[in-house]
Scaffold this motif. Structure first.
Motif, PDB file in Angstrom:
ATOM      1  N   ASN A   2       0.809  -1.207   0.000  1.00 23.09           N
ATOM      2  CA  ASN A   2       0.000   0.000   0.000  1.00 23.09           C
ATOM      3  C   ASN A   2       0.848   1.266   0.000  1.00 23.09           C
ATOM      4  OD1 ASN A   2       0.933  -0.476   2.526  1.00 23.09           O
ATOM      5  ND2 ASN A   2      -1.080  -0.491   3.513  1.00 23.09           N
ATOM      6  N   ASP A   3       1.921   1.322   0.770  1.00 24.74           N
ATOM      7  CA  ASP A   3       2.785   2.506   0.795  1.00 24.74           C
ATOM      8  C   ASP A   3       3.580   2.641  -0.494  1.00 24.74           C
ATOM      9  OD1 ASP A   3       3.613   2.167   4.317  1.00 24.74           O
ATOM     10  OD2 ASP A   3       1.889   3.057   3.320  1.00 24.74           O
ATOM     11  N   VAL A   5       2.632   2.194  -3.492  1.00 25.71           N
ATOM     12  CA  VAL A   5       1.847   2.888  -4.514  1.00 25.71           C
ATOM     13  C   VAL A   5       1.992   4.402  -4.365  1.00 25.71           C
ATOM     14  CG1 VAL A   5      -0.502   3.275  -5.362  1.00 25.71           C
ATOM     15  CG2 VAL A   5       0.232   0.979  -4.726  1.00 25.71           C
ATOM     16  N   TYR A   6       1.936   4.890  -3.143  1.00 23.84           N
ATOM     17  CA  TYR A   6       2.045   6.336  -2.917  1.00 23.84           C
ATOM     18  C   TYR A   6       3.453   6.857  -3.216  1.00 23.84           C
ATOM     19  CZ  TYR A   6      -2.389   5.560  -0.586  1.00 23.84           C
ATOM     20  OH  TYR A   6      -3.673   5.194  -0.312  1.00 23.84           O
ATOM     21  N   VAL A   7       4.451   6.095  -2.811  1.00 24.34           N
ATOM     22  CA  VAL A   7       5.833   6.511  -3.090  1.00 24.34           C
ATOM     23  C   VAL A   7       6.083   6.508  -4.592  1.00 24.34           C
ATOM     24  CG1 VAL A   7       8.258   5.890  -2.778  1.00 24.34           C
ATOM     25  CG2 VAL A   7       6.689   5.735  -0.857  1.00 24.34           C
ATOM     26  N   ALA A   9       3.830   6.884  -6.933  1.00 24.68           N
ATOM     27  CA  ALA A   9       3.072   7.996  -7.521  1.00 24.68           C
ATOM     28  C   ALA A   9       3.845   9.313  -7.371  1.00 24.68           C
ATOM     29  CB  ALA A   9       1.698   8.100  -6.871  1.00 24.68           C
ATOM     30  N   ALA A  10       4.494   9.507  -6.228  1.00 22.49           N
ATOM     31  CA  ALA A  10       5.298  10.713  -6.022  1.00 22.49           C
ATOM     32  C   ALA A  10       6.482  10.742  -6.986  1.00 22.49           C
ATOM     33  CB  ALA A  10       5.781  10.785  -4.578  1.00 22.49           C
ATOM     34  N   TYR A  47      10.529   1.728  -9.596  1.00 18.61           N
ATOM     35  CA  TYR A  47       9.560   0.753  -9.094  1.00 18.61           C
ATOM     36  C   TYR A  47      10.263  -0.550  -8.706  1.00 18.61           C
ATOM     37  CZ  TYR A  47       5.359  -1.972  -8.548  1.00 18.61           C
ATOM     38  OH  TYR A  47       4.373  -2.757  -8.027  1.00 18.61           O
TER      39      TYR A  47
END
Length: 175
Positions: A2-3, A5-7, A9-10, A47
């Motif tokens: 879950n984390d 995905v946010y990293v 995206a940044a 990624y």
């Protein structure tokens, strides 16, 4: 994941900003295109780096570097129904152990559970065939108990390894 995905995206947003700056920079076209291509290569590299560095299990489908391993020793496994099969494996060739998650599959979970029972009963370890390759072949189990090691060769008369059969003589006997 879950984390992650946010990293990611940044990083993707920063890469897009970098690409925009590169496109509008007053440079030659070749230099601007090179900057855009390098920015595009940054996304998959970041990624892959994020999934490798995290302490969470890496999806086995994301493993590209170790893809040639034919077998692996299973050091530990956890089965979570409808979620995934978590395995800690040591690939052949001595690379470091890795933590992976396999997609949920009832037949593979049953194979793993059966192989774990056999390996525990025989005390000889647990193996995994083709850990990084998706397979549709269900004839051979993916997980299996390692075979018993071959016993050491016996030294007996006539092998040339000794002077004949060993005979124990009690120290008090006169022979």
């Amino acid at each position: 994941m879950n984390d992650l995905v946010y990293v990611f995206a940044a990083v993707a947003g920063l890469a897009a900003l970098l690409a925009t700056l590169a496109i509008w920079a007053p440079r030659r076209t070749a230099v601007r295109m090179t900057a855009v291509v390098l920015t595009a290569l940054l996304l998959p590299a970041s990624y892959l780096g994020f999934t490798t560095l995290l302490s969470q299990p890496k999806p086995i489908t994301m493993e590209w570097l170790e893809s040639g391993a034919g077998e692996a020793t299973v050091l530990g496994a956890v089965i979570r129904e409808d979620e995934g099969i978590y395995v800690w494996i040591q690939p052949e060739g001595g690379s470091t152990p890795r933590y992976y998650v396999l997609p949920w599959d009832l037949k593979q979970a049953q194979q793993l559970q059966s192989a774990m029972r056999d390996a525990d009963k025989n005390q000889n370890g647990l193996k995994m065939r083709s850990p990084y390759e998706p397979t549709w072949d269900r004839r051979e189990p993916r997980f299996y108990a390692a075979p018993q090691p071959a016993p050491p060769p016996k030294d007996g008369p006539g092998t040339g390894d000794d002077d004949g059969p060993m005979i124990y003589r009690h120290p008090g006997w006169d022979v």
